[in-house]
Write a protein that holds these residues in place. Structure first.
Motif, PDB file in Angstrom:
ATOM      1  N   VAL B  66      16.435  -7.214 -16.896  1.00  0.00           N
ATOM      2  CA  VAL B  66      15.065  -7.745 -17.001  1.00  0.00           C
ATOM      3  C   VAL B  66      14.169  -6.567 -17.353  1.00  0.00           C
ATOM      4  N   TYR B  67      13.586  -6.606 -18.547  1.00  0.00           N
ATOM      5  CA  TYR B  67      12.654  -5.565 -18.964  1.00  0.00           C
ATOM      6  C   TYR B  67      11.255  -6.044 -18.610  1.00  0.00           C
ATOM      7  N   TYR B  68      10.555  -5.219 -17.873  1.00  0.00           N
ATOM      8  CA  TYR B  68       9.266  -5.640 -17.301  1.00  0.00           C
ATOM      9  C   TYR B  68       8.145  -4.727 -17.815  1.00  0.00           C
ATOM     10  N   TRP B  69       7.274  -5.301 -18.649  1.00  0.00           N
ATOM     11  CA  TRP B  69       6.127  -4.551 -19.185  1.00  0.00           C
ATOM     12  C   TRP B  69       4.900  -4.852 -18.332  1.00  0.00           C
ATOM     13  N   SER B  70       4.229  -3.801 -17.871  1.00  0.00           N
ATOM     14  CA  SER B  70       3.055  -4.024 -17.018  1.00  0.00           C
ATOM     15  C   SER B  70       1.988  -2.962 -17.232  1.00  0.00           C
ATOM     16  N   ASP B  71       0.797  -3.309 -16.794  1.00  0.00           N
ATOM     17  CA  ASP B  71      -0.351  -2.398 -16.841  1.00  0.00           C
ATOM     18  C   ASP B  71      -0.904  -2.352 -15.417  1.00  0.00           C
ATOM     19  N   TYR B  72      -1.076  -1.146 -14.877  1.00  0.00           N
ATOM     20  CA  TYR B  72      -1.522  -1.053 -13.483  1.00  0.00           C
ATOM     21  C   TYR B  72      -2.922  -1.627 -13.266  1.00  0.00           C
ATOM     22  N   GLN B  73      -3.677  -1.817 -14.346  1.00  0.00           N
ATOM     23  CA  GLN B  73      -5.028  -2.379 -14.184  1.00  0.00           C
ATOM     24  C   GLN B  73      -5.049  -3.898 -14.358  1.00  0.00           C
ATOM     25  N   CYS B  74      -3.877  -4.475 -14.603  1.00  0.00           N
ATOM     26  CA  CYS B  74      -3.820  -5.908 -14.905  1.00  0.00           C
ATOM     27  C   CYS B  74      -3.702  -6.735 -13.618  1.00  0.00           C
ATOM     28  N   PRO B  75      -4.698  -7.583 -13.319  1.00  0.00           N
ATOM     29  CA  PRO B  75      -4.647  -8.387 -12.090  1.00  0.00           C
ATOM     30  C   PRO B  75      -3.489  -9.382 -12.078  1.00  0.00           C
ATOM     31  N   PHE B  76      -3.110  -9.842 -13.264  1.00  0.00           N
ATOM     32  CA  PHE B  76      -1.993 -10.793 -13.337  1.00  0.00           C
ATOM     33  C   PHE B  76      -0.678 -10.108 -12.962  1.00  0.00           C
ATOM     34  N   CYS B  77      -0.566  -8.816 -13.287  1.00  0.00           N
ATOM     35  CA  CYS B  77       0.631  -8.055 -12.893  1.00  0.00           C
ATOM     36  C   CYS B  77       0.657  -7.932 -11.370  1.00  0.00           C
TER      37      CYS B  77
END
Lengths: 181, 238
Positions: B66-77
């Motif tokens: 599972v490749y997981y792309w995220s942004d630490y500022q993203c509330p949905f993350c």
């Protein structure tokens, strides 16, 4: 000049009040507003919404709640407030537009032609967020002034302009010098 | 299951390249913290994901990536981290079905990139020892998430958060930022560009990949755990 402004204001007030002149119109207005709000919120993350809803329409409430929270957290209360106001104004505009078509006899091409441009223009301005995401402009909204609030405000102003031109659909108005009917 | 996953698994319009392992030679490292293993591996998966530099959680021979792309500022993350993520770890990563690859996808603002670079520096610092400390840091940053561009994701504040995470050396992380920040930023930019090739336009985003059958699927957004559960099973059996 002042007369023209006064005429626009009185037509806006008349158009704004029309949906609340009967229970049926009021219910229709809130139904339109709810659908508009759902569409606007779901369009803020279209791929997520599509995946959720194509799997099971039962996820609709979860998607709306999740994206409402996401919108509030990512672009703030002002942006969320603008979306709510836009949805309510759209509900009023749709009810008023339907009233105009009905009172004009239902087949008035002129009536339709005066209704559609305003709705389409304001719709495009308001759902820009979703369209930008769909087209692949990642983070485009966050780069726009005030996180896209100007875009939302533009949609609202178009709706207000549209309502101030429409007036109470049950009444014929005398064409003004500024081109209103 | 998901529109996206169905499309990808069926190969309808989205066909990824054949499996290719460029390198199997890098030293894997792992550690145990709350029974979750972490690894470092330098290889390119069949999907074209370069694993080098990315934290890998779970068994290396787990059948599903599972490749997981995220942004630490993203509330949905953050929502995903709080809701579905712990259940995925408990039910799929620890039992050995899934190996989870963390990939930075900073797109919301400059501070997102600051946090992303620090993420890679933290991983560089812990991967040779107690690598599972990475997850402690990762969770601490999401827990501290504030309003976008409010300053919570400034280098100073993130270093302060880092200093409070046991087992992570904030001074070493700061040194990494100073000496390797530019180079890491370029690598992250490459990851962001690569993400667009998979049709990723927001976060969190996930690609599930069965390395053996070369089948993949995509999930976008903080979807409920049941959707991940179903997608993992589907990709595993594809």
């Amino acid at each position: 000049m002042n007369d023209a402004v006064d005429a626009h204001i009185s037509r806006f007030v008349a158009a704004f009040g029309y949906p609340f002149t009967s229970t049926g119109r009021t219910v229709a207005t809130f139904a339109f507003a709810a659908v508009t709000y759902a569409l606007l919120i779901l369009s803020s993350f279209p791929t997520y919404s599509m995946q959720m809803l194509t799997t099971d329409l039962g996820y609709l409430d979860e998607a709306i709640v999740a994206l409402t929270a996401n919108t509030y957290q990512s672009v703030g209360a002002v942006a969320l407030g603008l979306i709510v106001v836009y949805a309510v104004l759209t509900g009023i505009a749709l009810t008023t537009a339907i009233g105009r078509i009905r009172h004009a006899g239902g087949t008035s091409a002129r009536g339709l032609s005066s209704v559609l441009p305003g709705l389409l223009a304001s719709g495009c301005a308001s759902c820009g967020a979703g369209l930008l995401g769909t087209l692949g402009f990642v983070g485009a909204l966050s780069m726009l002034p005030f996180d896209g609030n100007l875009l939302r405000l533009a949609g609202l102003l178009l709706l207000v302009a549209y309502l101030s031109r429409l007036g109470d659909p049950r009444r014929c108005t005398i064409p003004s010098a500024t081109g209103g009917e | 299951m998901l529109g996206g996953i169905g499309t990808l698994v069926a190969g309808g319009g989205v066909v990824y390249g054949a499996s290719r392992l460029d390198s199997d030679s890098a030293e894997p490292t792992s550690s145990e913290s709350n029974r979750t293993q972490f690894h470092s591996r330098s290889e390119t998966t069949g999907l074209g994901i370069e694993l080098g530099g990315h934290p890998i959680m779970g068994e290396m021979d787990a059948p599903v990536d599972v490749y997981y792309w995220s942004d630490y500022q993203c509330p949905f993350c953050r929502r995903f981290e709080a809701d579905s993520f712990p259940k995925i770890v408990e039910n799929h990563v620890r039992p050995g079905t899934v190996r989870f690859v963390f990939i930075q996808y900073p797109y919301l603002s400059e501070s997102s990139m600051t946090a992303a670079v620090m993420d890679r520096c933290v991983w560089r610092q812990v991967r040779g020892g107690d690598a599972a400390r990475y997850l402690d840091w990762h969770s601490a940053v999401f827990d501290a998430q504030g309003e976008k561009n409010s300053g919570w994701a400034s280098a100073e504040n993130l270093l302060e958060i880092t200093a409070n995470v046991e087992g992570v050396d904030a001074d070493a992380v700061e040194t990494c930022l100073d000496s390797h920040g530019t180079e890491i930023e370029a690598a992250i930019e490459t990851d962001v560009q690569q993400a667009s090739q998979y049709g990723i336009r927001g976060s969190p985003a996930f690609v599930l990949y069965n390395r053996e059958s070369d089948k993949a699927g995509k999930i976008v957004g903080a979807q409920p755990y049941e959707r991940f559960d179903s997608a993992i099973s589907k990709v595993k059996n594809a």
